[in-house]
Design a protein around this motif. Structure first.
Motif, PDB file in Angstrom:
ATOM      1  N   GLY A   1     -73.695 -29.448 -60.477  1.00 11.81           N
ATOM      2  CA  GLY A   1     -74.422 -28.248 -60.030  1.00 11.81           C
ATOM      3  C   GLY A   1     -73.536 -27.198 -59.384  1.00 11.81           C
ATOM      4  O   GLY A   1     -73.964 -26.065 -59.184  1.00 11.81           O
ATOM      5  N   GLY A   2     -72.300 -27.579 -59.038  1.00 10.73           N
ATOM      6  CA  GLY A   2     -71.349 -26.588 -58.516  1.00 10.73           C
ATOM      7  C   GLY A   2     -70.973 -25.623 -59.632  1.00 10.73           C
ATOM      8  O   GLY A   2     -71.042 -25.975 -60.809  1.00 10.73           O
ATOM      9  N   ALA A   3     -70.588 -24.408 -59.266  1.00 12.57           N
ATOM     10  CA  ALA A   3     -70.305 -23.414 -60.311  1.00 12.57           C
ATOM     11  C   ALA A   3     -69.063 -22.605 -59.988  1.00 12.57           C
ATOM     12  O   ALA A   3     -68.706 -22.421 -58.828  1.00 12.57           O
ATOM     13  N   VAL A   4     -68.428 -22.140 -61.050  1.00 12.03           N
ATOM     14  CA  VAL A   4     -67.383 -21.123 -60.910  1.00 12.03           C
ATOM     15  C   VAL A   4     -68.019 -19.790 -61.294  1.00 12.03           C
ATOM     16  O   VAL A   4     -68.625 -19.671 -62.364  1.00 12.03           O
ATOM     17  N   LEU A   5     -67.910 -18.832 -60.410  1.00  9.16           N
ATOM     18  CA  LEU A   5     -68.404 -17.484 -60.689  1.00  9.16           C
ATOM     19  C   LEU A   5     -67.199 -16.631 -61.062  1.00  9.16           C
ATOM     20  O   LEU A   5     -66.170 -16.673 -60.377  1.00  9.16           O
ATOM     21  N   VAL A   6     -67.320 -15.912 -62.171  1.00  8.15           N
ATOM     22  CA  VAL A   6     -66.212 -15.066 -62.607  1.00  8.15           C
ATOM     23  C   VAL A   6     -66.624 -13.612 -62.406  1.00  8.15           C
ATOM     24  O   VAL A   6     -67.509 -13.110 -63.103  1.00  8.15           O
ATOM     25  N   ASP A   7     -65.999 -12.963 -61.426  1.00  6.84           N
ATOM     26  CA  ASP A   7     -66.233 -11.567 -61.063  1.00  6.84           C
ATOM     27  C   ASP A   7     -67.600 -11.349 -60.399  1.00  6.84           C
ATOM     28  O   ASP A   7     -68.585 -11.995 -60.770  1.00  6.84           O
ATOM     29  N   ALA A   8     -67.628 -10.450 -59.446  1.00  4.51           N
ATOM     30  CA  ALA A   8     -68.895 -10.096 -58.788  1.00  4.51           C
ATOM     31  C   ALA A   8     -68.719  -8.760 -58.065  1.00  4.51           C
ATOM     32  O   ALA A   8     -67.684  -8.510 -57.451  1.00  4.51           O
ATOM     33  N   ASP A   9     -69.743  -7.943 -58.178  1.00  3.18           N
ATOM     34  CA  ASP A   9     -69.748  -6.585 -57.619  1.00  3.18           C
ATOM     35  C   ASP A   9     -70.758  -6.558 -56.475  1.00  3.18           C
ATOM     36  O   ASP A   9     -71.919  -6.920 -56.673  1.00  3.18           O
ATOM     37  N   ILE A  10     -70.334  -6.142 -55.308  1.00  2.00           N
ATOM     38  CA  ILE A  10     -71.209  -6.149 -54.128  1.00  2.00           C
ATOM     39  C   ILE A  10     -72.452  -5.279 -54.353  1.00  2.00           C
ATOM     40  O   ILE A  10     -73.523  -5.569 -53.827  1.00  2.00           O
ATOM     41  N   ARG A  11     -72.329  -4.231 -55.166  1.00  2.67           N
ATOM     42  CA  ARG A  11     -73.483  -3.366 -55.424  1.00  2.67           C
ATOM     43  C   ARG A  11     -74.559  -4.105 -56.220  1.00  2.67           C
ATOM     44  O   ARG A  11     -75.711  -3.689 -56.256  1.00  2.67           O
TER      45      ARG A  11
END
Ligand SMILES: [Zn+2]
Length: 282
Positions: free
Chosen positions: A32-42
């Motif tokens: 269930g753990g994940a790698v998130l690739v890129d994220a924009d605060i907006r």
């Protein structure tokens, strides 16, 4: 327009930005753990919603494919949650040297984010690699590779990811599909060189930095070819304008017509050309 979440393989999902806005990928491990690739605060609400909808119980790592604001501005948010942030040394260097100015510039139109996230500031990656590294979760091996030719292609940090178990290739902004690219932070001849080895990569699913995902290696190759030919054509035309053989209007018309008429984010064409001609970025 809202973003859509597309499941592209058993454990990989992509938040596809509306109208060519930035894509964010989620790769889930068996636990269930994940790698998130890129994220924009907006767009943090979209990211959180996608993590919830995909059943990602926690983010184990955030990866930045490169330094641009729309890919790294949520670093602050995830660093506050003590999530390690992985990026190339090229990405780190560019953020350290040039990131603060861009961070403030991009937040000017959305000052309310400073209220919502007190202390919001440019936050650097803290797990840094030179050429290649691996990120692992249970059942997930991600091969990260630094691809910025001579240190500068689309950006100075350009990194691709390959999710080996499910043959997913995440290209970052080296690849745009169905939309005009942002070229004015880039070095186009180096970008062309960086694309060459990508024709030899293998995958079942391909994720661009902007635009729809692509299924199948042959279709993927066709998109890399389109990207290459677009940049080559654009670069050649820029030289013509610089030398006075063509007008700026002619090249704008050319890049918005013919084979490119169906591409989205048409407004990028004039911005790309103007920024190059003023020499501001190049
Ligand atoms: Zn970019």
């Amino acid at each position: 327009m809202e973003s859509t979440i597309r499941q592209i393989s058993k454990s990989a999902y992509v938040v596809i930005g509306p109208e060519g806005a930035t894509n964010f990928a989620i790769v889930k491990g068996n636990d269930g753990g994940a790698v998130l690739v890129d994220a924009d605060i907006r767009r943090i609400d979209e990211v959180e919603e996608a993590l919830r909808l995909t059943g990602s119980s926690r983010v184990a790592y955030l990866v930045n494919t490169h330094e641009h604001f729309d890919h790294t501005s949520a670093n602050f948010y995830f660093a506050q949650r003590r999530i390690p942030i992985v990026a190339s040394a090229g990405c780190l260097g560019a953020m350290r040297d040039e990131g603060a100015f861009d961070f403030e510039r991009m937040l000017k139109p959305v000052p309310e984010l400073y209220q919502r996230f007190p202390g919001l500031h440019l936050t650097l990656p803290d797990v840094v690699f030179d050429r290649t590294t691996e990120v692992r979760l249970r059942g997930v091996t991600l091969h990260l590779e630094y691809r910025a030719e001579n240190g500068h292609s689309h950006s100075k940090g350009d990194t691709t990811l390959y999710f080996a178990e499910e043959e997913v290739f995440i290209a970052g902004d080296l690849l745009y599909t169905e939309v005009h690219p942002v070229t004015f932070f880039g070095n186009i001849s180096n970008w062309l060189a960086a694309l060459k080895p990508l024709f030899q990569t293998h995958y079942k699913h391909l994720v661009p930095g902007h635009g729809p995902t692509v299924d199948g290696e042959q279709s993927g190759k066709a998109y890399f070819k389109k990207m290459h030919d677009y940049l080559e054509d654009f670069y050649g035309n820029l030289q013509e304008v610089k030398s006075g053989r063509k007008s700026k209007e002619e090249i704008i018309k050319h890049m918005q017509g013919g084979a490119y008429a169906a591409l989205g984010k048409t407004r990028m064409v004039e911005r790309n050309i103007s920024q190059f001609l003023t020499g501001k970025w190049f």
